[in-house]
Write an enzyme that holds these catalytic residues in place. Structure first.
Site, PDB file in Angstrom:
ATOM      1  CG  ASP A  61      -1.953  -1.083   1.189  1.00 53.96           C
ATOM      2  OD1 ASP A  61      -3.072  -0.821   0.757  1.00 53.96           O
ATOM      3  OD2 ASP A  61      -1.622  -2.211   1.581  1.00 53.96           O
ATOM      4  NE  ARG A  64      19.624 -13.282   4.007  1.00 54.86           N
ATOM      5  CZ  ARG A  64      19.037 -12.416   4.822  1.00 54.86           C
ATOM      6  NH1 ARG A  64      18.097 -11.606   4.362  1.00 54.86           N
ATOM      7  NH2 ARG A  64      19.379 -12.341   6.086  1.00 54.86           N
TER       8      ARG A  64
END
Length: 262
Positions: free
Chosen positions: A123, A190
């Site tokens: 948002d 990662r």
């Protein structure tokens, strides 16, 4: 500026773990040295809780919570931002301000697997875009390789420090497969470990009789007393979902973690 920032957090009251009166440091993937401070395995909670307490002590800071931000309040004539509209207690408020800092939060709920809370739906970025802000690099999401992958459970983050302390990633045959993809194995960056898991499962699905649905993080190579001391929260959460991490590996999956763009 990292050392000054860490010492400032200590001054504010964050209780990082210590070793012989010095800050205790752990290793994470792609690091060549032990360099990560921690508060057992709930470091983020320790930092946020302490900072929240310090904020609540300040008489010049007003907290409006819970509230849902709607839009930036743009002056129709000057097109300058003059505040924010928000919902609080089922009422829309227009809050005027000389300056607005929009800390947008994440958008991990775009993905099937995410470590983000349910409210991380992007948002904040949408608010910025509607107000005319330039967005960039939105495609760059960091995936964490080891989120809990148990039916019905949230994708709880199994800290990278677990692998830093010596845990292994294994497939259904018990193989440490990450070395097939990178010589650093579980301590590769990662993105490398996440891709290794994804590609390895894709390969297993093409082999008849192979279990290509899951991989596991195995902590049994770490002394149990060290696991209990370093990862009490991970032990507790996994127990809630029927996993005894001292005696069995944890099913894990890569999951959307940090949104690098914005």
């Amino acid at each position: 500026h990292a050392p000054e920032c860490i010492h400032r957090l200590v001054e504010l009251g964050v209780a990082f773990d210590r070793h012989q009166h010095q800050l205790a440091l752990t290793l994470e993937a792609a690091h060549s040295r032990h360099r990560v401070v921690h508060a057992t395995d709930t470091t983020g909670r320790a930092v946020v809780t302490t900072l929240t307490e310090r904020v609540l002590e300040q008489p010049n800071i007003k907290i409006i919570s819970p509230a849902f931000a709607l839009d930036l309040w743009i002056d129709a004539e000057t097109q300058r931002c003059q505040g924010m509209s928000l919902i609080h207690d089922q009422t829309i408020y227009w809050v005027k301000a000389r300056a607005v800092v929009l800390a947008t939060g994440g958008g991990g709920q775009v993905f099937a697997h995410t470590t983000n809370p349910a409210v991380s739906t992007g948002d904040g970025v949408a608010i910025a875009w509607r107000a005319g802000a330039l967005l960039r690099d939105l495609e760059f999401f960091q995936f964490h390789p080891t989120a809990l992958n148990q039916p019905g459970a949230p994708r709880f983050l199994i800290s990278e420090a677990v692998r830093g302390e010596g845990a292994y990633l294994i497939d259904s045959q018990g193989r440490r497969f990450v070395f097939d993809y990178d010589e650093r194995g579980e301590l590769a960056p990662r993105d490398v470990v996440s891709r290794a898991i994804f590609n390895h499962l894709q390969q297993l699905r093409q082999q008849p009789g192979s279990n290509g649905k899951k991989v596991w993080l195995d902590l049994r190579s770490i002394p149990p007393e060290k696991v209990r001391y370093r990862f009490p929260n991970i032990i507790q959460v996994c127990q809630q979902w029927g996993i005894d991490i001292l005696n069995e590996p944890i099913p894990v999956t890569p999951a959307a973690h940090y949104w690098m763009g914005g």
